[in-house]
Scaffold this motif. Structure first.
Motif, short mmCIF file in Angstrom:
data_model
loop_
_atom_site.label_atom_id
_atom_site.label_comp_id
_atom_site.label_asym_id
_atom_site.label_seq_id
_atom_site.Cartn_x
_atom_site.Cartn_y
_atom_site.Cartn_z
N ALA A 55 0.83 -1.21 0.00
CA ALA A 55 0.00 0.00 0.00
C ALA A 55 0.86 1.26 0.00
CB ALA A 55 -0.92 -0.01 1.22
N SER A 56 1.93 1.23 0.81
CA SER A 56 2.83 2.38 0.85
C SER A 56 3.53 2.58 -0.48
CB SER A 56 3.89 2.17 1.96
OG SER A 56 4.86 3.19 1.93
N GLN A 58 2.44 1.65 -3.43
CA GLN A 58 1.47 2.12 -4.42
C GLN A 58 1.18 3.59 -4.23
OE1 GLN A 58 0.28 0.19 -7.00
NE2 GLN A 58 -0.43 2.20 -7.72
N GLN A 59 1.11 4.03 -2.94
CA GLN A 59 0.86 5.43 -2.67
C GLN A 59 1.99 6.31 -3.19
OE1 GLN A 59 2.50 7.47 -0.15
NE2 GLN A 59 1.13 9.23 -0.33
N ASP A 62 1.83 6.32 -7.01
CA ASP A 62 0.76 7.21 -7.47
C ASP A 62 1.18 8.67 -7.33
OD1 ASP A 62 -0.77 5.01 -8.01
OD2 ASP A 62 -1.99 5.15 -6.20
N GLN A 63 1.87 8.96 -6.23
CA GLN A 63 2.31 10.34 -6.00
C GLN A 63 3.36 10.75 -7.04
OE1 GLN A 63 4.19 11.08 -2.16
NE2 GLN A 63 2.99 12.94 -1.93
N ALA A 352 -3.93 1.15 6.19
CA ALA A 352 -3.98 1.89 4.92
C ALA A 352 -5.11 2.92 4.94
CB ALA A 352 -4.16 0.93 3.75
N ARG A 355 -4.21 6.04 6.95
CA ARG A 355 -3.23 6.91 6.30
C ARG A 355 -3.72 7.47 4.97
NH1 ARG A 355 1.96 6.30 8.34
NH2 ARG A 355 2.36 8.15 7.06
N TRP A 357 -4.11 5.72 2.25
CA TRP A 357 -3.39 5.03 1.17
C TRP A 357 -4.36 4.17 0.37
CZ3 TRP A 357 1.35 2.85 4.36
CH2 TRP A 357 2.17 3.92 4.72
#
Length: 400
Positions: A55-56, A58-59, A62-63, A352, A355, A357
């Protein structure tokens, strides 16, 4: 007198093996639950680490995808004698002439500029907020947006008006335009508050004013302190190589060029490193859980000698006894693994969501948790199963 051979033992179906193994586990529910708990903790740790890491990751991806990797920043470095260098006043126009550059903008720090809510607050209490003159195309180049109010324009840049970064607005307690702040010894009107700029945290902590009013009212010398440049994605490397010379042809070594997205990429690599560390800890916990299962099965064999002897006397062969206890060990570990996967999924989704995410569940982690627990159960139950199978009916019944 001739002996009559015993008929061959019937083959046990998978359903019968499963039913027999569950009967053995139900006979000692507390011990079975504690043994499965060790497996569940190990699997949950591994699933949670991989899930939160995914998840981190992917975040961050995406950023990076949203903010882009096509932006370069330019800062003044140091001269040959160790003094702080300055970027030329005309550096923005010089960078704009570089091929493949789509847009360029700049900010300039106003020396000794402080921002306070009122003039009654001590000047030393800056709150970590800086004052910066800015070009009007700053938000266009950075890809930023205004949370409330408006950004500076050709009219307001000549007057005591300011736009606050997201962090600066929070520290000053300003949420909406119209408030007055005491900026570098003068009262300025807040006309806008920006959304956060993840790649440019220095803007978040700044009070932005127009270039003309900074020069005319605040004593700004006109030298930019940071240039922001965007170019075509495929030309970023080529532009980076010539950017220092374009900014300061006389002393290009006094210019520092960096790419803000590199910080996110480094953060991504660091997150992967920590994921590997925690994954190793989860594997250790899973191994400890396997030892617990093995210990439980060994004790089970010792306590169930009479049952083993009775089954052997009724015709069960060594293979069936071995299969029974091996199946118990695998089922016990599998139940722990499924519980661990469920717990790991809940932890991942909860963390997730807290946060903000994206909710990403790596299928490999879920399947790996079940497979790992099954293998651990098979290995842990191998010795107890062989030990149970070696008992003869007379030995087992005599010691039962």
């Amino acid at each position: 007198m001739s002996s009559v051979p015993l008929p061959p033992s019937a083959r046990l179906s998978a359903a019968v093996v499963l039913r027999v193994s569950l009967v053995g586990l139900r006979g000692r529910p507390l011990r079975a639950a504690l043994s499965a708990l060790g497996i569940a903790i190990g699997v949950a740790a591994m699933v949670a680490v991989l899930g939160v890491g995914a998840a981190s990751r992917q975040q961050l991806l995406d950023q990076i995808r949203t903010l882009g990797t096509d932006m370069l920043t330019v800062h003044p470095g140091q001269s040959l004698f160790g003094e702080n260098a300055r970027l030329p006043v005309e550096s923005v126009g010089m960078v704009a002439r570089v091929p493949s550059v789509r847009s360029v903008t700049a900010v300039g720090a106003v020396e000794n500029g402080t921002v306070r809510r009122t003039d009654k607050i001590p000047e030393a209490d800056t709150g970590g907020i800086s004052v910066a003159a800015t070009r009007l195309n700053l938000l266009t180049t950075l890809g930023g947006s205004v949370r409330s109010g408006v950004f500076l324009n050709s009219a307001t840049e000549m007057y005591p008006a300011t736009v606050l970064g997201s962090v600066a607005a929070g520290r000053l307690g300003v949420g909406q335009p119209g408030a007055q702040v005491y900026l570098a010894g003068h009262w300025f009107t807040v006309i806008g508050v920006l959304d956060s700029l993840p790649l440019n945290p220095e803007i978040d902590r700044s009070a932005l004013v127009g270039w003309p009013v900074a020069e005319g009212l605040l004593g700004f010398d006109g030298h930019p302190t940071t240039l922001y440049e965007r170019s075509d994605e495929e030309a970023v490397t080529a532009v980076r190589e010539v950017l220092a010379s374009a900014v300061n042809p006389r002393d290009p070594e006094e210019v520092q060029v960096s790419r803000p997205s590199d910080a996110l990429t480094a953060q991504l690599a660091a997150a992967s490193t920590f994921n590997s560390l925690f994954l190793g800890l989860g594997a250790v916990a899973l191994l400890v859980g396997g030892v617990g299962v093995a210990n439980t099965m060994v004790i089970s064999v010792l306590e169930r000698r009479q049952e083993i002897g009775l089954r052997r006397a009724l015709g069960a062969n060594r293979g069936q006894i071995r299969l029974q206890f091996l199946a118990e060990s695998v089922v016990l570990s599998l139940l722990g693994g499924l519980s661990g996967v469920l717990l790991g999924v809940l932890v991942t989704l909860g963390y997730a969501a807290s946060r903000g995410w994206p909710l990403v569940l790596p299928v490999q982690a879920l399947a790996g948790g079940v497979v790992a627990s099954t293998l651990i159960g098979a290995v842990a139950g191998l010795y107890p199963a062989r030990r149970a199978a070696r008992l003869t009916p007379t030995q087992a019944l005599a010691t039962g």
